[in-house]
Design a protein around this motif. Structure first.
Motif, short mmCIF file in Angstrom:
data_model
loop_
_atom_site.label_atom_id
_atom_site.label_comp_id
_atom_site.label_asym_id
_atom_site.label_seq_id
_atom_site.Cartn_x
_atom_site.Cartn_y
_atom_site.Cartn_z
N ALA A 156 0.96 -0.83 0.23
CA ALA A 156 0.13 -0.36 0.14
C ALA A 156 0.71 1.42 0.22
N VAL A 157 1.90 1.28 0.46
CA VAL A 157 2.54 2.55 0.63
C VAL A 157 3.38 2.60 -0.82
N ALA A 158 3.93 1.23 -1.00
CA ALA A 158 4.63 1.82 -2.35
C ALA A 158 3.74 1.95 -3.38
N ASP A 159 2.41 1.29 -3.64
CA ASP A 159 1.44 1.75 -4.23
C ASP A 159 1.08 3.49 -4.59
N LYS A 160 1.25 4.06 -3.21
CA LYS A 160 0.83 5.45 -2.83
C LYS A 160 1.78 6.62 -3.85
N ILE A 161 3.23 5.71 -3.34
CA ILE A 161 4.32 6.45 -3.61
C ILE A 161 4.12 6.36 -5.44
N GLN A 162 4.25 5.51 -5.72
CA GLN A 162 3.78 5.10 -7.70
C GLN A 162 3.08 6.07 -7.96
N ARG A 163 1.79 5.75 -7.38
CA ARG A 163 0.75 7.44 -8.07
C ARG A 163 1.17 8.36 -7.65
N ASP A 164 1.66 8.97 -6.95
CA ASP A 164 2.23 9.80 -6.38
C ASP A 164 3.42 10.24 -7.52
N ILE A 165 4.26 9.47 -7.77
CA ILE A 165 5.02 9.90 -8.30
C ILE A 165 4.57 10.15 -10.49
N GLU A 166 3.54 9.14 -10.62
CA GLU A 166 2.80 9.19 -11.22
C GLU A 166 2.16 10.26 -12.19
N LYS A 167 1.35 10.40 -11.00
CA LYS A 167 1.11 12.32 -10.87
C LYS A 167 1.25 13.10 -11.58
N ALA A 168 2.92 13.22 -10.68
CA ALA A 168 3.53 14.72 -10.84
C ALA A 168 4.39 14.10 -12.52
N LEU A 169 4.92 12.83 -13.26
CA LEU A 169 5.31 13.17 -13.85
C LEU A 169 4.56 13.39 -14.79
N SER A 170 3.59 13.78 -14.97
CA SER A 170 2.30 14.13 -16.58
C SER A 170 1.86 15.25 -15.97
N GLU A 171 2.68 16.01 -15.43
CA GLU A 171 2.18 17.65 -15.28
C GLU A 171 3.24 18.09 -16.49
N PRO A 172 2.55 19.35 -17.00
CA PRO A 172 3.16 19.45 -18.40
C PRO A 172 4.35 20.48 -18.23
N ASP A 173 5.05 20.41 -17.21
CA ASP A 173 5.92 21.63 -16.84
C ASP A 173 7.36 20.36 -16.67
N ILE A 174 6.55 19.06 -16.18
CA ILE A 174 7.84 18.51 -16.55
C ILE A 174 8.13 17.86 -18.02
N LYS A 175 6.86 17.60 -18.69
CA LYS A 175 6.76 16.74 -19.86
C LYS A 175 8.15 18.20 -20.67
N GLU A 176 7.73 19.44 -20.63
CA GLU A 176 8.28 20.18 -21.23
C GLU A 176 10.15 20.02 -21.23
N ARG A 177 10.13 19.89 -19.76
CA ARG A 177 11.30 20.34 -19.13
C ARG A 177 12.06 18.79 -20.02
N TYR A 178 11.18 17.22 -20.25
CA TYR A 178 12.01 16.46 -20.52
C TYR A 178 12.31 16.19 -22.26
N ALA A 179 11.63 17.23 -22.90
CA ALA A 179 11.96 17.45 -24.04
C ALA A 179 12.83 18.10 -24.80
#
Length: 331
Positions: A271-294
């Protein structure tokens, strides 16, 4: 006086309450996580592309969690310094680590003995990014396609060379994979740092080298290098005119990527590992991170934890074969 039936009923109720409490504990831990500052150890030096992405992610997680998220750089010694520091830390999820693909897929085959167990020590939660490589040659190179390089390599075994910055990195093993898939023999030349490596390609010291947008891109944009193929199943969005290696006369199915992951300690409550994973996935979906990725030529690499672990296993099996054929070793 209690009957046997009443005693049995009480026992069942007590058992049920205990079981419910045990089941609720991990959920409660997940809801409360984190309860203190979180540290993410990285083997990358400050300013490196993977580390820069991690710091953006840490800022996002800090806002989401309401607790400090500290990135700690521990570069050097093939990442072993970072891994040792992480293994000595707490195992409750407040200590995470960023790992490169070589730590999980290549090093187990390059070292006879590792200071960690890639399966027993780590729970890779998800990939942070994936980067494909380009086949880079000098701007004035006679090689127009990957097929040109392979034709000469077959005609002159051992005469051509390629470079990287060490034994066992994705650029080295990716080039060795190309040799393996085409039954060719070329020389591997090691440079002390990436800037020297791609300068060597630009001035003709090297016939070619694999490089990403982040590493080889500056010289390519400066007109010193040209890209004649990308190690991906389809063309790169930033370079639509650059063919895939297969389209450029190379072998079908040739694919080389670099990626990093965030790993938690093995045995952390699901449950803890899943929460960390979900929160990271949510952060990675944000536009500014995608722009930095590019800007680095990175892309997201969506996968469930099970799919990702299957991918790691397949990568490890592939690198095992490449390392064996190349007779590479770091011991």
């Amino acid at each position: 006086m209690e009957t046997k039936h009443v005693k049995l009923l009480k026992s069942l109720v007590a058992f049920g309450l205990t079981a419910a409490a045990l089941l609720a504990t991990p959920l409660a831990q997940a809801q409360e996580f984190p309860t203190k500052p979180v540290r993410i150890i990285t083997p990358f030096p400050a300013g490196a592309g993977p580390e820069a992405v991690l710091r953006i992610l840490a800022e996002k997680l800090q806002k989401a969690w309401g607790k400090p998220v500290i990135v700690e750089n521990r570069p050097g010694a093939n990442g072993f310094i970072a891994i040792d520091a992480w293994k000595r830390a707490a195992t409750d999820g407040h200590e995470l680590i960023q790992l490169d693909n070589v730590h999980l897929s290549a090093y187990p085959h390059l070292f006879k003995k590792l200071p960690y167990d890639p399966v027993k020590d780590f729970d890779p939660l998800l990939p942070l990014f994936r980067a494909y490589f380009f086949v880079a040659v000098g701007a004035d190179s006679k090689y127009k396609t990957v097929g040109d390089i392979l034709a000469e390599a077959k005609a002159k075994p051992g005469a051509l060379n390629y470079g990287s910055w060490s034994v066992g990195n994705p650029v080295h093993l990716g080039s060795a994979l190309l040799e393996s898939m085409t039954n060719t023999q070329m020389q591997h030349v090691i440079y002390k740092e990436t800037s020297m490596l791609y300068t060597g390609v630009a001035n003709g010291e090297l016939n070619f080298a694999l490089g990403t947008m982040a590493t080889a891109g500056p010289l390519q944009r400066g007109g010193k290098l040209k890209f004649i193929g990308v190690t991906a199943p389809k063309r790169h969005a930033a370079f639509p005119d650059v063919p895939t290696v297969a389209e450029s006369g190379g072998p079908a199915g040739y694919e080389v990527t670099g990626w990093t992951t965030i790993a938690a300690p093995k045995g952390l409550p699901r449950a803890v590992a899943d929460k960390i994973q979900r929160d990271i996935e949510k952060a990675l979906s944000e536009p500014d991170i995608k722009e930095r990725y590019a800007t680095f030529g990175y892309e997201t690499f969506p996968a469930t934890r099970e799919q990702f672990n299957t991918f790691i296993q397949s990568e490890s099996a592939r690198y095992a074969d490449v390392v064996k054929r190349a007779k590479a070793s770091l011991d």
